[in-house]
Design a protein around this motif. Structure first.
Motif, mmCIF file in Angstrom:
data_model
loop_
_atom_site.group_PDB
_atom_site.id
_atom_site.type_symbol
_atom_site.label_atom_id
_atom_site.label_comp_id
_atom_site.label_asym_id
_atom_site.label_seq_id
_atom_site.Cartn_x
_atom_site.Cartn_y
_atom_site.Cartn_z
ATOM 1 N N SER A 1 -103.257 -18.081 59.831
ATOM 2 C CA SER A 1 -104.058 -19.341 59.344
ATOM 3 C C SER A 1 -103.156 -20.614 59.400
ATOM 4 C CB SER A 1 -104.567 -18.892 57.990
ATOM 5 O OG SER A 1 -103.556 -18.900 57.296
ATOM 6 N N GLU A 2 -101.915 -20.393 59.686
ATOM 7 C CA GLU A 2 -100.916 -21.677 59.204
ATOM 8 C C GLU A 2 -100.981 -22.562 60.469
ATOM 9 O OE1 GLU A 2 -96.877 -21.341 57.994
ATOM 10 O OE2 GLU A 2 -97.520 -21.007 56.021
ATOM 11 N N THR B 1 -93.727 -12.981 50.298
ATOM 12 C CA THR B 1 -94.463 -13.983 49.891
ATOM 13 C C THR B 1 -95.895 -13.912 50.707
ATOM 14 O OG1 THR B 1 -92.656 -15.243 49.606
ATOM 15 C CG2 THR B 1 -94.711 -16.774 49.507
ATOM 16 N N TYR B 2 -95.840 -13.448 52.103
ATOM 17 C CA TYR B 2 -96.935 -13.364 52.999
ATOM 18 C C TYR B 2 -96.972 -11.692 53.000
ATOM 19 C CZ TYR B 2 -96.743 -18.131 54.771
ATOM 20 O OH TYR B 2 -96.929 -19.332 54.760
ATOM 21 N N THR B 3 -98.165 -11.243 52.909
ATOM 22 C CA THR B 3 -98.162 -9.822 52.885
ATOM 23 C C THR B 3 -99.137 -9.353 54.124
ATOM 24 O OG1 THR B 3 -99.661 -9.717 51.125
ATOM 25 C CG2 THR B 3 -97.214 -8.977 50.539
ATOM 26 N N LYS B 4 -99.992 -10.543 54.240
ATOM 27 C CA LYS B 4 -101.179 -9.997 55.282
ATOM 28 C C LYS B 4 -100.900 -10.951 56.684
ATOM 29 C CE LYS B 4 -104.471 -8.238 52.046
ATOM 30 N NZ LYS B 4 -104.106 -6.994 52.131
ATOM 31 N N ASN C 1 -102.228 -5.456 56.284
ATOM 32 C CA ASN C 1 -100.886 -5.580 55.753
ATOM 33 C C ASN C 1 -99.777 -5.950 56.854
ATOM 34 O OD1 ASN C 1 -101.921 -5.754 52.958
ATOM 35 N ND2 ASN C 1 -101.612 -3.559 53.129
ATOM 36 N N SER D 1 -106.620 -9.211 58.624
ATOM 37 C CA SER D 1 -106.673 -8.824 57.200
ATOM 38 C C SER D 1 -105.494 -7.651 56.709
ATOM 39 C CB SER D 1 -108.144 -8.603 56.736
ATOM 40 O OG SER D 1 -108.474 -7.356 57.300
ATOM 41 N N GLN E 1 -91.633 -18.936 57.861
ATOM 42 C CA GLN E 1 -92.548 -17.741 57.862
ATOM 43 C C GLN E 1 -92.057 -16.452 57.821
ATOM 44 O OE1 GLN E 1 -94.581 -19.154 61.474
ATOM 45 N NE2 GLN E 1 -96.520 -19.531 60.371
ATOM 46 N N SER F 1 -103.249 -12.438 58.105
ATOM 47 C CA SER F 1 -103.907 -14.015 57.897
ATOM 48 C C SER F 1 -102.958 -14.915 57.238
ATOM 49 C CB SER F 1 -105.256 -13.342 57.218
ATOM 50 O OG SER F 1 -104.777 -12.912 55.822
ATOM 51 N N ASP F 2 -102.136 -14.746 56.449
ATOM 52 C CA ASP F 2 -101.172 -15.635 55.855
ATOM 53 C C ASP F 2 -100.368 -16.199 57.042
ATOM 54 O OD1 ASP F 2 -101.852 -14.895 53.327
ATOM 55 O OD2 ASP F 2 -100.309 -13.362 53.271
#
Lengths: 309, 318
Positions: free
Chosen positions: A308-309, A299-302, A30, A28, A291, A304-305
């Protein structure tokens, strides 16, 4: 004396405790984005490789709060910062950090040479047409230089300067007899090199080494960009002072640039491979161009982004 | 007799000639070495002013007001934009200098007091040598120490505080590295100042019944305040001018003023250094302009501190 030892022991145990603590990865958090500064050729190669060319020369399109470091700085930071991501040239990858697979392919020299690892760009060369030189000496020296590029002598220099040479077993000593021009004193001959500035360091190391083997000719380097490799060797006449004898490009030549150029007048000399790196505790092992672009443009800052993909 | 006088006279003339020759040779060296400052300042000035008065190869003139007040180093693509600004760097440079002096000044001065007045002779000698050695360590060594050790400590420290630090690259790391670097400078110069306080002042204080500690803090330190102030001026000079060590731990912030000591930063010097070796055109020339700004900042700081120093005044010092 005993007190000093006691203090030392305490200090040591504290620092050890600090080193070992916290091995669980919290996705979670950054993502801390590390990058080279805009003058870096590695940055240009990386950004172009992930489809984010706008960020090659511009900082304000990058995600807010990025950290600028040099190659070593990014390496050492990735040893500390569990939630960081950065990129380095493949040659500096070691086991203190984790190099990510790119689109499912591991970052190894073998995978670069067999053209499966994607985050890389070719280093190409192009020379003038035969006869399109001020003198036959220059013509012959250029031909000798091109032959030199395919030798193990050149491969060592290329590898020492952070790029990956193509595989070869030919040594310069075995072919130098075919280039009698190199046995002469060429100290009054000047060869002009140009093209991509990302390749300048490698090119200069190559000409410096080759000049010593080829009668000490003078190598003049003026690197202005990949586009000029074709322009200044093929379209600009010798009378123009910016014309070049040898041009380098850090991308494949476009089809429009190959028109009318003999296949023997161009070729590849090396690969420049770049690896995305993270901290060893990071569970991510593979990453895609999309990615990476999403991370670098914010666009992705955490984490988990990505996880999770 | 006459020939003797003659010899003496030629001897004298010869000596005079030699004295004169030496005088002019030495004067030549003095002029040469002092002229470097003008040559260097001149070159920096000429190079640094060009971005504001020329067209910069088609990019257009850099706006001086925006350059001095803006809060983003470069808007747009490098080599294709002229929107440079250093306003935020001036502030962060001064902020870092102030914080590092906040640490190094008390530590340095108290170290100096201990060495000069309290430590036994043997220990004082040893400590003095150690401090002098530390003062001569090149800044890149401090930088390596910072990048290898301090970054890690600051990263762990901020994790404990619950703040996600960017690999430890922060104001705090820069301040710590600079403080460690300047403590020896401040300590060794303050120590000389403290030692040269007239013994009679000290004895007078003791004779009036003041304790040793009272004497040290209220008499010795106040008597040496001019010299101690000089040490602070030299210390801050080193802080403002340091590039190598700071660039390894600052993190290279490119925009925005930041006062969070755990977040990244940049100073005028690190900005000049980064990419200096690989850049051309306006992106290269603009670093000379940053150099001028840095020199002006250092000059203003020094004048201010010298002004305060004069105000603070001086007590009878040998």
């Amino acid at each position: 004396m005993r007190k000093i030892f006691l203090v030392l022991a305490l200090a040591l145990s504290f620092s050890l405790a600090a080193c070992t603590s916290g091995s669980s990865f919290d996705d979670s958090k950054n993502i801390t984005v590390y990058t080279r500064d805009t003058t870096s050729g590695t940055r240009a190669g990386f950004m172009e490789g992930i489809g984010f060319s706008a960020a090659a020369g511009s900082d304000d399109v990058l995600v807010e709060g990025f950290v600028i470091k040099d190659n070593t700085g990014i390496m050492t930071s990735m040893g500390t910062d569990e939630y960081g991501i950065g990129y380095v040239s493949l040659s500096s990858l070691n086991n203190t950090i984790k190099g990510l697979n790119f689109e499912g392919v591991a970052p190894t020299v073998a995978n670069v040479l067999n053209d499966t690892y994607g985050l890389k760009r070719p280093f190409m060369w192009m020379v003038r047409d035969t006869g399109d030189y001020e003198s036959t000496e220059i013509d012959q020296l250029v031909k000798a230089f091109v032959a030199f590029l395919g030798t193990t002598d050149a491969a060592d220099i290329i590898n020492n300067n952070g790029a990956i040479a193509l595989q070869t077993t030919v040594t310069w000593d075995s072919i130098k007899a075919q280039h009698p021009i190199t046995a002469r004193n060429n100290s009054n001959v000047t060869l002009r090199f140009g093209g991509s500035d990302s390749i300048q360091k490698v090119a200069q190391a190559l000409t410096q080494a080759f000049s010593a083997k080829a009668g000490n000719f003078v190598a003049e380097h003026d690197h202005t960009g990949s586009g000029d490799a074709y322009k200044r060797t093929q379209t600009i006449g010798l009378s123009d002072p910016v014309s070049k004898h040898v041009g380098f490009s850090s991308r494949y030549f476009k089809d429009t640039e190959k028109v009318g150029v003999a296949t023997s007048d161009m070729g590849q000399l090396a690969w420049d491979a770049i690896v995305a790196i993270v901290h060893k505790n990071n569970p991510v092992t593979n990453i895609t161009a999309a990615q990476l672009k999403a991370i670098y443009d914010g666009t992705y800052t955490k984490w988990s982004d990505v996880v999770s993909e | 007799m006459q020939s003797k006088i003659h010899i003496k006279q030629t001897q004298k003339r010869h000596n005079q000639w030699l004295d004169n020759a030496i005088k002019y040779i030495l004067m030549g060296f003095a002029i040469l070495s002092s002229s470097f400052i003008f040559i260097i300042a001149g070159v920096i000035m000429v190079k640094g002013v060009t971005p504001f008065i020329t067209n910069n190869g088609g990019l257009g003139r850099v706006n001086l007001a925006d350059f001095l007040t803006g809060s983003t180093w470069l808007i747009g693509e490098s080599f294709n934009s002229n929107l440079y600004a250093v306003g935020f760097l001036i502030i962060s440079t001064l902020f870092i200098a102030f914080l590092s002096l906040l640490i190094s000044f008390p530590v340095g001065v108290l170290t100096a007091l201990f060495i000069a007045k309290i430590a036994p002779k043997k220990l004082a000698e040893t400590l003095r040598t150690v401090i002098e050695m530390l003062a001569s360590i090149p800044s890149i060594i401090y930088g390596l120490f910072g990048a290898g050790i301090i970054l890690k400590l600051v990263y762990d420290f901020s994790t404990i505080l619950g703040f996600q630090s960017k690999g430890g690259n922060s104001i705090l790391s820069s301040v710590l590295v600079l403080a460690i670097m300047t403590i020896p400078t401040i300590a060794s110069i303050s120590e000389v100042a403290i030692r040269s306080v007239d013994k009679s002042i000290e004895h007078g204080s003791l004779a009036l019944g003041a304790s040793k500690t009272q004497t040290h803090f209220k008499v010795v330190l106040t008597s040496a305040k001019s010299g101690i102030f000089t040490s602070a001026i030299l210390g801050i000079g080193r802080v403002l001018g340091e590039a190598t060590a700071v660039s390894l731990v600052a993190g290279g912030r490119r925009s925005g003023i930041n006062f969070n000591i755990l977040d990244t930063t940049s100073t005028l010097t690190t900005m000049m250094l980064e990419g200096m070796k690989e850049t051309t055109g306006l992106d290269y020339d603009i670093r000379f302009s940053v150099g001028i700004v840095l020199m002006i900042v250092i000059l203003i700081t020094n004048f201010t501190l010298n002004y305060i120093k004069r105000k603070v005044g001086n007590v009878d010092v040998k």
